[in-house]
Enzyme design. Structure first.
Site, short mmCIF file in Angstrom:
data_model
loop_
_atom_site.label_atom_id
_atom_site.label_comp_id
_atom_site.label_asym_id
_atom_site.label_seq_id
_atom_site.Cartn_x
_atom_site.Cartn_y
_atom_site.Cartn_z
N TYR A 30 0.83 -1.20 0.00
CA TYR A 30 0.00 0.00 0.00
C TYR A 30 0.86 1.25 0.00
O TYR A 30 2.09 1.18 0.19
CB TYR A 30 -0.97 0.01 1.19
CG TYR A 30 -0.36 0.33 2.54
CD1 TYR A 30 0.41 -0.59 3.24
CD2 TYR A 30 -0.55 1.59 3.12
CE1 TYR A 30 0.96 -0.29 4.47
CE2 TYR A 30 -0.01 1.89 4.36
CZ TYR A 30 0.74 0.95 5.04
OH TYR A 30 1.29 1.25 6.24
N ARG A 49 8.39 4.23 -4.33
CA ARG A 49 8.37 3.30 -3.20
C ARG A 49 7.32 2.21 -3.46
O ARG A 49 7.52 1.04 -3.09
CB ARG A 49 8.08 4.05 -1.90
CG ARG A 49 8.18 3.15 -0.68
CD ARG A 49 8.09 3.94 0.61
NE ARG A 49 6.81 4.59 0.78
CZ ARG A 49 6.51 5.43 1.76
NH1 ARG A 49 7.43 5.74 2.66
NH2 ARG A 49 5.33 5.98 1.86
N ARG A 99 -7.91 -21.24 -0.89
CA ARG A 99 -6.91 -20.64 -0.03
C ARG A 99 -5.68 -21.54 0.03
O ARG A 99 -5.76 -22.68 0.48
CB ARG A 99 -7.45 -20.46 1.39
CG ARG A 99 -6.45 -19.81 2.34
CD ARG A 99 -6.92 -19.88 3.78
NE ARG A 99 -5.94 -19.29 4.68
CZ ARG A 99 -4.84 -19.90 5.13
NH1 ARG A 99 -4.59 -21.16 4.77
NH2 ARG A 99 -4.01 -19.29 5.94
N HIS A 101 -1.10 -21.22 0.52
CA HIS A 101 -0.02 -20.27 0.77
C HIS A 101 0.66 -19.82 -0.51
O HIS A 101 0.98 -18.65 -0.67
CB HIS A 101 1.01 -20.89 1.72
CG HIS A 101 0.51 -20.97 3.14
ND1 HIS A 101 1.34 -21.24 4.20
CD2 HIS A 101 -0.71 -20.81 3.68
CE1 HIS A 101 0.64 -21.24 5.32
NE2 HIS A 101 -0.60 -21.00 5.02
N LYS A 145 6.49 -1.68 2.21
CA LYS A 145 5.21 -1.16 2.73
C LYS A 145 4.09 -2.16 2.46
O LYS A 145 3.19 -1.94 1.63
CB LYS A 145 4.91 0.21 2.11
CG LYS A 145 4.03 1.09 2.98
CD LYS A 145 4.13 2.54 2.56
CE LYS A 145 3.05 3.42 3.16
NZ LYS A 145 3.06 3.50 4.60
N GLU A 177 12.33 3.02 14.26
CA GLU A 177 11.35 4.02 13.81
C GLU A 177 10.19 3.96 14.80
O GLU A 177 10.35 3.47 15.91
CB GLU A 177 10.93 3.74 12.37
CG GLU A 177 10.36 2.36 12.15
CD GLU A 177 9.86 2.12 10.72
OE1 GLU A 177 9.67 3.08 9.96
OE2 GLU A 177 9.64 0.94 10.39
N LEU A 201 10.95 1.81 7.38
CA LEU A 201 10.34 2.22 6.11
C LEU A 201 11.06 3.51 5.67
O LEU A 201 11.22 4.43 6.48
CB LEU A 201 8.85 2.50 6.32
CG LEU A 201 8.12 2.75 5.01
CD1 LEU A 201 7.77 1.44 4.33
CD2 LEU A 201 6.86 3.57 5.22
N1 PMP Z 1 7.44 4.18 9.18
C1 PMP Z 1 6.29 3.48 9.19
C2 PMP Z 1 6.29 2.14 9.85
C3 PMP Z 1 5.14 3.99 8.59
O1 PMP Z 1 4.00 3.28 8.58
C4 PMP Z 1 5.18 5.28 8.01
C5 PMP Z 1 3.94 5.89 7.41
N2 PMP Z 1 3.52 5.24 6.29
C6 PMP Z 1 6.39 5.98 8.02
C7 PMP Z 1 7.50 5.41 8.61
C8 PMP Z 1 6.51 7.34 7.39
O2 PMP Z 1 6.47 7.26 5.98
P1 PMP Z 1 5.98 8.48 5.11
O3 PMP Z 1 6.76 9.67 5.55
O4 PMP Z 1 6.30 8.09 3.72
O5 PMP Z 1 4.51 8.66 5.37
#
Ligand code: PMP
Length: 276
Positions: A30, A49, A99, A101, A145, A177, A201
């Protein structure tokens, strides 16, 4: 109105099969695009991304960049009021007969919707926000993501249950993060954030924040720092597309920045606003 597999339809008319691997396995990618007065910040970075995520889990991108841009702009245009919007775009691997895997060639399911985002005023943010910390037990593909983010949602709920804005994560004592944002700390006028890699991310707002800091003549170091260093920082921020740059002034009940948003946050926040 939302977009589902080629059609713009009312949200309550939008259905996908129970055999969809997005539903059964969280097998999808996403992206969230922030739109201010119908203008998206970092559109190409978000689309790049998205492509990286699809490549990482071997889903063929069903659209070209221009096609995505048209679809996203159309979704944004449905909002009659010029409010700030978050466009959510999801591509799941698609649905199979049964269903299982493993998977073969499937037709991806594409869903796009927009919702209004309410950003807090700078005057409110100056009071700062709180965060809690937790051990980061997520998989080592956190740079993808993927829609399977159960751990992140549980961390976010824990923050909410503690009246906190975010849960800041650490792995082996190193701050990675937060549940849905990247983490920055300021020490002696220098900005630190975890380097890109499998543990975080690569946030688009992270990238923009680094650019804004450099434009403000600040030194930025993408290197690892410990939870202890975080607690002793002059300033701590979290960044995300839908929340921009937020000052954190309390972590696990301990005051950071004397309990107020710091001057460096204010400088970079103002610089970020110029992108709109
Ligand atoms: N880390 C994580 C785990 C996130 O879910 C997000 C938001 N999507 C971010 C960082 C920040 O990413 P962005 O600045 O692209 O929204």
């Amino acid at each position: 109105m939302v977009y589902l597999n080629g059609n713009f339809i009312e949200k309550d008319q939008a259905y996908v099969s129970v055999m969809d691997r997005g539903f059964l396995f969280g097998d999808g990618i996403y992206e969230v695009f922030p739109a201010y007065n119908r203008k998206i910040i970092g559109l190409d970075s978000h689309l790049n991304r998205l492509q990286d995520g699809l490549d990482a889990i071997s889903i063929k991108n069903p659209h070209s960049k221009d096609e995505w841009k048209n679809l996203i702009n159309k979704i944004i245009s449905f909002d009659s009021i010029n409010e700030n919007q978050a466009v959510y775009l999801q591509i799941s691997r698609g649905s199979d007969k049964n269903r299982k895997h493993t998977y073969g060639e499937l037709k991806p399911t594409v869903f796009i919707q927009s919702s209004v985002i309410k950003l807090r005023e700078k005057s409110t943010l100056l009071n700062g926000l709180s965060a809690i910390t937790r051990e980061d037990i997520r998989w080592l593909k956190s740079d993808t993501k993927a829609t399977s983010i159960l751990a992140n949602t549980l961390y976010a709920q824990e923050a909410k249950n503690n009246d906190a804005e975010e849960t800041i994560l650490y792995r082996d004592g190193i701050v990675t993060e937060a549940s849905s944002s990247n983490v920055f700390m300021v020490k002696d006028k220098c900005l630190f954030t975890h380097p890109k890699g499998p543990n975080i991310l690569p946030g688009v707002t992270r990238k923009k924040t680094i650019e804004c800091a450099k434009a403000s003549n600040l030194k930025v170091v993408e290197s690892r720092f410990t939870k202890q260093q975080l607690m002793e920082a002059d300033e701590v921020w979290v960044t995300s597309s839908t929340r921009e740059i937020l000052p954190i002034t309390s972590i696990d009940g301990i005051e950071i920045s004397n309990g107020c948003a710091g001057p460096i946050w204010s400088l970079v926040y103002d610089q970020y606003q110029l992108l709109k």
